[in-house]
Design a protein around this motif. Sequence first.
Motif, PDB file in Angstrom:
ATOM      1  N   HIS A  91       0.834  -1.208   0.000  1.00  0.00           N
ATOM      2  CA  HIS A  91       0.000   0.000   0.000  1.00  0.00           C
ATOM      3  C   HIS A  91       0.866   1.256   0.000  1.00  0.00           C
ATOM      4  N   ARG A  92       1.949   1.234   0.779  1.00  0.00           N
ATOM      5  CA  ARG A  92       2.824   2.417   0.854  1.00  0.00           C
ATOM      6  C   ARG A  92       3.490   2.717  -0.489  1.00  0.00           C
ATOM      7  N   HIS A  93       3.710   1.693  -1.330  1.00  0.00           N
ATOM      8  CA  HIS A  93       4.290   1.920  -2.651  1.00  0.00           C
ATOM      9  C   HIS A  93       3.347   2.759  -3.501  1.00  0.00           C
ATOM     10  N   TYR A  94       2.067   2.455  -3.426  1.00  0.00           N
ATOM     11  CA  TYR A  94       1.076   3.220  -4.191  1.00  0.00           C
ATOM     12  C   TYR A  94       0.983   4.655  -3.672  1.00  0.00           C
ATOM     13  N   ASP A 125      -8.993   0.909  -0.092  1.00  0.00           N
ATOM     14  CA  ASP A 125      -9.583  -0.056  -1.019  1.00  0.00           C
ATOM     15  C   ASP A 125      -9.003  -0.031  -2.422  1.00  0.00           C
ATOM     16  N   GLY A 126      -8.460   1.125  -2.836  1.00  0.00           N
ATOM     17  CA  GLY A 126      -7.968   1.189  -4.207  1.00  0.00           C
ATOM     18  C   GLY A 126      -7.435   2.552  -4.600  1.00  0.00           C
ATOM     19  N   LEU A 127      -7.452   2.792  -5.916  1.00  0.00           N
ATOM     20  CA  LEU A 127      -6.837   3.973  -6.514  1.00  0.00           C
ATOM     21  C   LEU A 127      -7.852   4.770  -7.320  1.00  0.00           C
ATOM     22  N   GLU A 145      -9.929  -0.990  -7.879  1.00  0.00           N
ATOM     23  CA  GLU A 145      -9.794  -1.594  -6.551  1.00  0.00           C
ATOM     24  C   GLU A 145      -8.500  -2.407  -6.493  1.00  0.00           C
ATOM     25  N   PHE A 146      -7.856  -2.456  -5.333  1.00  0.00           N
ATOM     26  CA  PHE A 146      -6.621  -3.235  -5.177  1.00  0.00           C
ATOM     27  C   PHE A 146      -6.835  -4.707  -5.533  1.00  0.00           C
ATOM     28  N   ALA A 147      -8.013  -5.229  -5.228  1.00  0.00           N
ATOM     29  CA  ALA A 147      -8.308  -6.639  -5.504  1.00  0.00           C
ATOM     30  C   ALA A 147      -8.243  -6.956  -6.997  1.00  0.00           C
ATOM     31  N   ASP A 148      -8.403  -5.954  -7.844  1.00  0.00           N
ATOM     32  CA  ASP A 148      -8.398  -6.159  -9.304  1.00  0.00           C
ATOM     33  C   ASP A 148      -7.010  -6.008  -9.922  1.00  0.00           C
ATOM     34  N   ILE A 149      -6.024  -5.581  -9.131  1.00  0.00           N
ATOM     35  CA  ILE A 149      -4.676  -5.343  -9.653  1.00  0.00           C
ATOM     36  C   ILE A 149      -3.852  -6.623  -9.554  1.00  0.00           C
TER      37      ILE A 149
END
Length: 168
Positions: A91-94, A125-127, A145-149
């Motif tokens: 998460h911190r990378h994003y 949850d996402g970007l 969403e992060f789940a889709d990456i």
Amino acid sequence: MSTTQSDRLRGLVEPLVHARDLDLEEIEVSRAGRRGLLRIVVDSDEGVELDACAELSRAISEKLDETDAMGEGEYVLEVSSPGADRPLTQHRHYERAVGRLVKLQLSADDASEELVARILTVDTDGLDLEVPGVKGRKPTARRVEFADIVKARVEIEFNRKDKKEEEA
């Protein structure tokens, strides 16, 4: 590298890294000819300067000399920051990539999609992204969403002006 050695090295190195307000991104042990190679990758929200890597390298070297964590043989110690093309996995990378152009591989119902967009905001949850317009069209907003990456990586931009340059 064995899990036991990895855990032991992490236990020795992590306090030294955190004491300098850095994040331990990776520990890798491999062979370089007859010698071992210990590669330690650190990062922070502000990036990592060469002097900080050198200082940390000296501290880690001293700590390793006090132990047998690397065994009896010779080894080379490398302390560095992650490359510009390293994958975004935490998460911190994003969060650190806000404002940057990224290439995302997305999964959606048995298909995959590749998307190049600029990260506007990051939440739990996402970007929120800005997808550049094509052929004179305006950029569009998109939520992922992060789940889709599946994979994510920063794209290097050579011609983009820095925010400070744009304000001047």
